[in-house]
Design a protein around this motif. Structure first.
Motif, mmCIF file in Angstrom:
data_model
loop_
_atom_site.group_PDB
_atom_site.id
_atom_site.type_symbol
_atom_site.label_atom_id
_atom_site.label_comp_id
_atom_site.label_asym_id
_atom_site.label_seq_id
_atom_site.Cartn_x
_atom_site.Cartn_y
_atom_site.Cartn_z
ATOM 1 N N ARG A 25 38.347 1.493 57.864
ATOM 2 C CA ARG A 25 37.070 1.369 57.165
ATOM 3 C C ARG A 25 36.064 0.581 58.007
ATOM 4 N N ASP A 43 31.025 0.484 62.600
ATOM 5 C CA ASP A 43 32.329 1.065 62.903
ATOM 6 C C ASP A 43 32.868 0.340 64.137
ATOM 7 N N VAL A 89 29.665 7.409 54.614
ATOM 8 C CA VAL A 89 30.543 6.257 54.420
ATOM 9 C C VAL A 89 30.544 5.886 52.940
ATOM 10 N N GLU A 91 33.565 3.845 51.665
ATOM 11 C CA GLU A 91 34.350 2.622 51.566
ATOM 12 C C GLU A 91 34.126 1.742 52.788
ATOM 13 N N VAL A 92 33.902 0.465 52.551
ATOM 14 C CA VAL A 92 33.685 -0.508 53.615
ATOM 15 C C VAL A 92 34.469 -1.783 53.296
#
Length: 119
Positions: A25, A43, A89, A91-92
């Motif tokens: 993630r 990222d 994106v 989920e982080v």
């Protein structure tokens, strides 16, 4: 008041823990100053910024009086979440840096959750 070395150590300690649990993630990194707040979805595997927002952007400055309050932080949180979802994106992991999870940092995180990010 913490000196610069102590603050950097704290931020690195938090990032080290985040990278252990992150998996693949990206991280939502927050930086705040006395007048502005910045957020980036990064990222770490590729070393690229996927989405970013700050209170210094022209379209944000036109609508708001200041970038140093919780309302501005919430607007930036929603904006960065919108841009991250557009980039694919969902989920982080949340990287608060050396800041405590309170006030503007908390407002940004909650707004990002409302905007579609999960962490």
């Amino acid at each position: 008041m913490a000196d610069k070395a102590t603050t950097q150590k704290r931020a690195q300690r938090i990032r080290r823990q985040i990278k252990k649990v992150a998996g693949d993630r990206p991280r939502l990194s927050v930086h705040r100053t006395s007048k502005n707040i910045y957020a980036q979805v990064i990222d770490d595997a590729k070393g690229h910024t996927l989405a970013a927002a700050s209170t210094l952007e022209k379209d944000f400055k036109a609508g708001k009086k200041t970038g140093a309050d919780s309302a501005a932080a919430a607007a930036i949180g929603k904006l960065v979440a919108e841009r991250a979802v557009k980039a694919g994106v969902k989920e982080v992991v949340f990287d608060r840096g050396a800041y405590i999870y309170h006030g503007r940092v908390k407002a940004l995180a909650e707004a990002a959750r409302e905007g579609g990010l999960s962490f």
